[in-house]
Write an enzyme that holds these catalytic residues in place. Structure first.
Site, PDB file in Angstrom:
ATOM      1  N   ASP A 125      66.638  19.090  46.031  1.00 17.11           N
ATOM      2  CA  ASP A 125      66.825  18.774  47.443  1.00 17.11           C
ATOM      3  C   ASP A 125      66.288  19.876  48.335  1.00 17.11           C
ATOM      4  O   ASP A 125      66.385  21.062  48.015  1.00 17.11           O
ATOM      5  CB  ASP A 125      68.322  18.606  47.757  1.00 17.11           C
TER       6      ASP A 125
ATOM      7  N   ARG B 137      65.500  20.530  39.618  1.00 18.64           N
ATOM      8  CA  ARG B 137      66.132  21.839  39.725  1.00 18.64           C
ATOM      9  C   ARG B 137      67.037  22.128  38.526  1.00 18.64           C
ATOM     10  O   ARG B 137      67.140  23.271  38.075  1.00 18.64           O
ATOM     11  CB  ARG B 137      66.939  21.930  41.020  1.00 18.64           C
TER      12      ARG B 137
ATOM     13  N   ASP C 297      78.883  19.568  48.737  1.00 25.31           N
ATOM     14  CA  ASP C 297      78.250  18.272  48.561  1.00 25.31           C
ATOM     15  C   ASP C 297      78.949  17.153  49.322  1.00 25.31           C
ATOM     16  O   ASP C 297      78.386  16.065  49.476  1.00 25.31           O
ATOM     17  CB  ASP C 297      78.191  17.906  47.072  1.00 25.31           C
TER      18      ASP C 297
ATOM     19  N   MET D 214      77.093  27.340  52.977  1.00 23.58           N
ATOM     20  CA  MET D 214      76.342  27.681  51.771  1.00 23.58           C
ATOM     21  C   MET D 214      74.874  27.259  51.811  1.00 23.58           C
ATOM     22  O   MET D 214      74.062  27.793  51.071  1.00 23.58           O
ATOM     23  CB  MET D 214      77.050  27.075  50.545  1.00 23.58           C
TER      24      MET D 214
ATOM     25  N   LYS E 286      77.136  13.926  37.820  1.00 27.72           N
ATOM     26  CA  LYS E 286      75.751  14.383  37.716  1.00 27.72           C
ATOM     27  C   LYS E 286      75.674  15.878  37.415  1.00 27.72           C
ATOM     28  O   LYS E 286      74.961  16.318  36.505  1.00 27.72           O
ATOM     29  CB  LYS E 286      75.014  14.078  39.024  1.00 27.72           C
TER      30      LYS E 286
END
Length: 435
Positions: A121, A97, A319, A341, A22
């Site tokens: 998100d 985004r 992630d 982060m 992605k």
């Protein structure tokens, strides 16, 4: 609003193929704006966020042709720049985004780029300063409409320069690369992100006639060129999905083979899962995970508790921290998760606690997990998916839990994982979608 209904406690078995990445796809799709010639991209994931960006490109005037499920051609030879200042674009662009990355190539090729404040998100503050400071360093003028929350940059000619990024932002680095590649002169980007996706973008641009060196390092040197041509490009398999399936296999005591993972682009990911005690083997370019009744966390040499923290590449990707957190709930031993982060990505742990997990949320960035070693299985419950990565983590927890769980707001999961119900059913998962 759709939901997943999951009957947990079943072992899975078989092969699963990761989708295209992605995060790479969002960068690569924006790069088609750098040339009026045809660009062919394969292994594009069929997910909401990527499809939104393809829609925006079409509205912008890019000729989009779908060859098959994962292969498209794009030709940006008749761009409608007026769309950028339309009310429609302000609505379309604000929902994604990744749309911020159309600004760099539009600025480079057409001298202006605009974007509404993008969405995405709700995982904490993700500022855009790195993007626009980079454009300003290249000679662009910046403007911001506070009332409409609308950003813009304009320049008659960009000029190469030396810049030190204030953070190794992946999307910021990608945006600046795409702006600098058509600038006049040489650009040196220090503290550049060097993720495989940035490497892929750089290789794609070089195949179009660009001149980028230092690929794979945090110092990129870009010699500006007059124009770029067409190319063919294949998107890497999604490393986040690969990590998700490793975690799913461990939590459900399943035997799975993850096919064609591009092992050399996985960095620390296999090693981190091995530190959690998960057995995995490299077979060619596949990952084989045998069924195991338990997995024991490896503490540090001095006996102190294992800490898994995120960091810019080649560090561990943020992630996958939510996946690691869920896996740790059934490990033998304890783990400290340190999410450096983003400050809101650990707030889904209350759902895991409801399921019986032993998790101590220390603060917005740290959580300590005391593993249950499969001695006390998680219990089914009803949950709401807060974001893509927390959503897939809750899905993995539900697959391992006793009873039937329901996950609402699964559109968040659909944003990052294609055909997930069908693919999981193919390896034996008891999952269905309810609208």
């Amino acid at each position: 609003m759709a939901s997943f209904v999951i009957e947990g406690g079943h072992r899975l078995q078989g092969e699963i193929h990761p989708q295209g990445a992605k995060n790479e796809a969002l960068q690569i799709l924006c790069a088609v704006l750098l040339t009026p010639e045809k660009v062919t991209i394969s292994n594009i994931p069929n997910i909401i966020d990527v499809n939104k960006l393809i829609f925006i490109l079409g509205e912008l005037g890019v000729k989009v042709h779908k060859i098959d499920e994962s292969t498209y051609t794009f030709q940006a030879d008749d761009i409608d720049l007026d769309y950028l200042e339309s009310e429609k674009f302000k609505k379309d662009g604000s929902s994604l985004r990744g749309s911020i990355m159309i600004v760099g190539p539009l600025l480079a090729r057409f001298g202006r780029g605009y974007i509404p404040r993008p969405g995405g998100d709700k995982i904490g503050r993700r500022r855009l300063d790195t993007h626009f400071e980079g454009f300003i360093s290249l000679g662009a003028k910046f403007r911001y409409n506070k009332e409409e929350r609308f950003y813009g940059v304009e320049a008659e000619q960009l000029h190469g320069t030396d810049m030190l990024l204030d953070e190794a932002s992946v999307t910021g680095t990608a945006n600046i690369i795409m702006a600098a590649v058509l600038a006049k002169g040489t650009t040196r980007i220090y503290n550049a992100a060097c993720e495989p996706y940035i490497q892929q973008l750089s290789k794609m641009i070089n195949s179009m006639g660009g001149n980028i060196s230092g690929v794979g390092s945090n110092l990129l040197i870009i010699e500006g060129v007059e124009s770029l041509g067409g190319c063919e490009h294949r998107v890497l398999p999604d490393m986040i999905e690969i990590g998700s399936w490793i975690g799913m296999a461990a939590m459900t005591k399943s035997e799975l083979t993850i096919k064609d993972v591009s092992w050399n682009d996985l960095g620390q990911i296999p090693r981190v899962f091995q530190k959690l005690g998960i057995n995995l083997e490299r077979k060619g370019d596949d990952i084989y995970i045998p069924s195991q009744e338990e997995y024991e966390v490896q503490n540090y040499i001095d006996g102190s508790i294992l800490t898994v923290a995120d960091a810019p590449w080649p560090g561990f990707t943020p992630d996958l921290l939510s996946i690691v957190l869920v896996i740790a709930t059934q490990a033998k031993g304890s783990v400290l998760i340190h999410q450096k982060m983003f400050e809101s990505r650990l707030f889904f742990v209350d759902k895991l606690i409801d399921m019986g997990a032993k998790v101590i949320l220390c603060d917005p960035h740290r959580a300590t997990i005391i593993g249950l070693n499969h001695q006390s299985n998680l219990k089914a419950t009803t949950m709401v998916s807060p974001d893509i990565r927390a959503g897939i983590s809750l899905l993995i927890a539900a697959l391992s839990a006793e009873g039937t769980s329901t996950i609402h707001n699964i559109e968040q999961i659909d944003r990052g994982y294609q055909n997930i119900v069908e693919r999981l059913q193919a390896v034996g998962a008891k999952i269905k979608r309810v609208d």
